[in-house]
Design an enzyme around this catalytic site. Structure first.
Site, PDB file in Angstrom:
ATOM      1  N   HIS A   1     -41.280 -32.564 -56.439  1.00 38.35           N
ATOM      2  CA  HIS A   1     -42.303 -32.799 -55.408  1.00 38.35           C
ATOM      3  C   HIS A   1     -43.632 -32.427 -56.035  1.00 38.35           C
ATOM      4  O   HIS A   1     -43.825 -31.249 -56.393  1.00 38.35           O
ATOM      5  CB  HIS A   1     -42.033 -31.927 -54.187  1.00 38.35           C
ATOM      6  CG  HIS A   1     -40.685 -32.171 -53.566  1.00 38.35           C
ATOM      7  ND1 HIS A   1     -40.503 -33.014 -52.495  1.00 38.35           N
ATOM      8  CD2 HIS A   1     -39.443 -31.707 -53.896  1.00 38.35           C
ATOM      9  CE1 HIS A   1     -39.220 -33.035 -52.166  1.00 38.35           C
ATOM     10  NE2 HIS A   1     -38.546 -32.263 -53.004  1.00 38.35           N
TER      11      HIS A   1
ATOM     12  N   HIS B   1     -36.279 -35.206 -59.721  1.00 37.13           N
ATOM     13  CA  HIS B   1     -36.477 -34.548 -58.419  1.00 37.13           C
ATOM     14  C   HIS B   1     -37.597 -33.529 -58.557  1.00 37.13           C
ATOM     15  O   HIS B   1     -37.373 -32.372 -58.938  1.00 37.13           O
ATOM     16  CB  HIS B   1     -35.162 -33.883 -57.983  1.00 37.13           C
ATOM     17  CG  HIS B   1     -35.188 -33.313 -56.601  1.00 37.13           C
ATOM     18  ND1 HIS B   1     -34.057 -33.269 -55.792  1.00 37.13           N
ATOM     19  CD2 HIS B   1     -36.178 -32.749 -55.859  1.00 37.13           C
ATOM     20  CE1 HIS B   1     -34.362 -32.691 -54.629  1.00 37.13           C
ATOM     21  NE2 HIS B   1     -35.648 -32.369 -54.661  1.00 37.13           N
TER      22      HIS B   1
ATOM     23  N   HIS C   1     -32.806 -36.396 -49.461  1.00 34.51           N
ATOM     24  CA  HIS C   1     -32.286 -35.040 -49.568  1.00 34.51           C
ATOM     25  C   HIS C   1     -31.137 -34.961 -48.555  1.00 34.51           C
ATOM     26  O   HIS C   1     -31.328 -35.270 -47.363  1.00 34.51           O
ATOM     27  CB  HIS C   1     -33.335 -34.012 -49.161  1.00 34.51           C
ATOM     28  CG  HIS C   1     -34.407 -33.760 -50.182  1.00 34.51           C
ATOM     29  ND1 HIS C   1     -35.150 -34.748 -50.756  1.00 34.51           N
ATOM     30  CD2 HIS C   1     -34.843 -32.584 -50.732  1.00 34.51           C
ATOM     31  CE1 HIS C   1     -36.006 -34.207 -51.613  1.00 34.51           C
ATOM     32  NE2 HIS C   1     -35.848 -32.903 -51.616  1.00 34.51           N
TER      33      HIS C   1
ATOM     34  N   ASP D   1     -37.495 -29.469 -58.642  1.00 35.53           N
ATOM     35  CA  ASP D   1     -37.797 -29.485 -57.203  1.00 35.53           C
ATOM     36  C   ASP D   1     -39.263 -29.114 -56.930  1.00 35.53           C
ATOM     37  O   ASP D   1     -40.110 -30.002 -56.803  1.00 35.53           O
ATOM     38  CB  ASP D   1     -36.841 -28.565 -56.437  1.00 35.53           C
ATOM     39  CG  ASP D   1     -36.634 -28.979 -54.984  1.00 35.53           C
ATOM     40  OD1 ASP D   1     -37.162 -30.020 -54.579  1.00 35.53           O
ATOM     41  OD2 ASP D   1     -35.916 -28.258 -54.251  1.00 35.53           O
ATOM     42  N   ASP D   2     -39.543 -27.818 -56.837  1.00 31.50           N
ATOM     43  CA  ASP D   2     -40.903 -27.316 -56.588  1.00 31.50           C
ATOM     44  C   ASP D   2     -41.162 -26.174 -57.570  1.00 31.50           C
ATOM     45  O   ASP D   2     -41.095 -24.995 -57.193  1.00 31.50           O
ATOM     46  CB  ASP D   2     -41.017 -26.807 -55.139  1.00 31.50           C
ATOM     47  CG  ASP D   2     -40.692 -27.901 -54.130  1.00 31.50           C
ATOM     48  OD1 ASP D   2     -41.555 -28.751 -53.873  1.00 31.50           O
ATOM     49  OD2 ASP D   2     -39.548 -27.913 -53.627  1.00 31.50           O
TER      50      ASP D   2
ATOM     51  N   GLU E   1     -28.292 -30.225 -48.812  1.00 30.10           N
ATOM     52  CA  GLU E   1     -28.986 -29.062 -49.391  1.00 30.10           C
ATOM     53  C   GLU E   1     -28.625 -27.876 -48.483  1.00 30.10           C
ATOM     54  O   GLU E   1     -27.839 -27.026 -48.871  1.00 30.10           O
ATOM     55  CB  GLU E   1     -30.501 -29.304 -49.436  1.00 30.10           C
ATOM     56  CG  GLU E   1     -31.285 -28.167 -50.091  1.00 30.10           C
ATOM     57  CD  GLU E   1     -32.814 -28.364 -50.036  1.00 30.10           C
ATOM     58  OE1 GLU E   1     -33.288 -29.244 -49.289  1.00 30.10           O
ATOM     59  OE2 GLU E   1     -33.525 -27.611 -50.740  1.00 30.10           O
TER      60      GLU E   1
HETATM   61  N1  ADE Z   1     -39.880 -30.561 -49.722  1.00 27.50           N
HETATM   62  C1  ADE Z   1     -40.217 -29.980 -50.881  1.00 27.50           C
HETATM   63  N2  ADE Z   1     -39.142 -29.386 -51.411  1.00 27.50           N
HETATM   64  C2  ADE Z   1     -38.102 -29.598 -50.578  1.00 27.50           C
HETATM   65  C3  ADE Z   1     -36.739 -29.244 -50.592  1.00 27.50           C
HETATM   66  N3  ADE Z   1     -36.185 -28.532 -51.566  1.00 27.50           N
HETATM   67  N4  ADE Z   1     -35.980 -29.620 -49.543  1.00 27.50           N
HETATM   68  C4  ADE Z   1     -36.508 -30.323 -48.542  1.00 27.50           C
HETATM   69  N5  ADE Z   1     -37.771 -30.684 -48.504  1.00 27.50           N
HETATM   70  C5  ADE Z   1     -38.577 -30.328 -49.504  1.00 27.50           C
HETATM   71 ZN    ZN Z   2     -36.640 -31.569 -53.056  1.00 32.07          ZN
END
Ligand code: ADE
Ligand code: ZN
Length: 347
Positions: free
Chosen positions: A19, A17, A197, A278-279, A200
């Site tokens: 991005h 996971h 997703h 994630d990011d 969340e």
């Molecule tokens: N796009 C990038 N990160 C995300 C996240 N945690 N939740 C939803 N969309 C995303």
């Molecule tokens: Zn994500």
């Protein structure tokens, strides 16, 4: 030396996971902005970093879409991806599955081909250089329409040899999986893997929809599934892999403290949870930072850490041979056959 952090650093693992646009570091953002003559509302990398205070998903997404506007050319996507892969390799990631958001780029006039080719060449180079396998997953932005997602699927058609799956991301609440039922059915018919997703920020009902309507092969986040006992049972029975992102959850205020993170409860409930970043640029850590900080907060055992890494390999979209290879490297590491000695750290 048998410490938990060293065990984590050497642990063979997969990231499922990530991005790619969320790996854009502030210094890179400045560099790409200059290279592409794009004006940013920030004067320095420090100023960008200072803006990374979020109280929910949307506050993050607003900055995330602004950040990715510096990416214009094929070379930008290559450079961004290869930089991430180098970091993942340093964290002992042997396999990565990368999300990208084509609509975040085509909506600004960037060619779909430049995005996919730039990322794919970097993935191929990492395979050669680091023996790192990978998959590419195209996400539909759920705040846009299903028609828009269909257009994106059409644009992807010439590149389906490079794209392994489709996912669903962006603003969750108000945009349930049911909004995208048809485009996911068509994606599935093309042989693409399905992820989404869900749970969340959105309620457990969204996870039910992802299972029943989108027919997901893997669940991204899924934290709020824990509010619904029947749902937990279903996910456990189906051996559904959850791509959990602890530092993301902390930074987006899904939990107030990592000590309250549900990761251990997920494992105890029989869920196939994994740890992911994630990011990473926005949430303060790459995959090992996620493992290390969560292990510290929850006092995770060696057995639990090995289980998380095992889940990342069993949940990866790889063939039988690659999966066996990945699992063998993990078994060898955990049993100490590769020369590392963790005997002083309790199993
Ligand atoms: N796009 C990038 N990160 C995300 C996240 N945690 N939740 C939803 N969309 C995303
Ligand atoms: Zn994500």
């Amino acid at each position: 030396m048998g410490t938990r952090n060293n065990f984590i650093k050497g642990l063979p693992k997969a990231e499922l996971h990530l991005h790619i646009e969320g790996s854009l570091e502030p210094e890179q953002m400045m560099m790409f902005a200059e290279r592409n003559s794009i004006e940013l509302p920030y004067k320095s990398a420090d100023e960008i970093r200072a803006a990374y205070e979020f109280s929910n998903l949307q506050e993050f997404l607003d900055i995330y879409y602004l950040g990715m506007s510096v990416l214009l050319k094929r070379q930008d996507f290559y450079d961004l991806t290869f930089a991430y892969l180098q970091r993942a390799h340093a964290d002992n990631c042997c396999h990565v599955e990368i999300f990208f958001d084509p609509q975040g780029h085509t909506g600004r006039g960037v060619e779909f081909a430049d995005v996919v080719e730039g990322i794919s060449v970097a993935l191929a180079d990492a395979e050669k250089e680091f023996d790192m396998s990978s998959r590419l997953i195209m996400c539909f932005l759920r705040h846009l329409s299903e028609e828009d997602a269909f257009t994106t699927l059409e644009q992807a058609e010439p590149f389906l040899d490079k794209i392994h799956g489709v996912g669903l991301d962006s603003s969750e609440v108000g945009h349930p999986p049911s909004k995208f039922r048809k485009v996911f059915a068509q994606s599935r018919a093309k042989g693409l893997k399905i992820v989404a997703h869900a749970g969340e920020e959105g309620p457990p009902e969204y996870v039910w929809e992802a299972l029943d309507l989108l027919k997901i092969d893997r669940l991204d986040h899924g934290n709020r599934s824990m509010e619904d006992e029947e749902l937990v049972k279903r996910l456990a029975a189906e051996r559904m892999t959850l791509t959990v992102c602890p530092l993301s959850n902390l930074k987006l205020c899904l939990v107030d403290d990592l000590k309250e993170h549900p990761l251990r409860k997920m494992l105890q409930a029989g869920l196939k949870a994994t740890v992911n970043s994630d990011d990473p640029s926005y949430f303060g850590g790459y995959i090992n930072d996620n493992y290390i900080q969560t292990a510290e907060a929850l006092d995770l055992t060696q057995g639990e850490l090995a289980e998380l890494a095992r889940n990342s390999f069993t949940g990866a979209f790889v063939d039988r041979i690659r999966r066996a290879e990945l699992l063998r490297s993990l078994d060898k590491y955990v049993s100490g056959q590769d020369g590392e000695d963790f005997a002083r750290w309790p199993r």
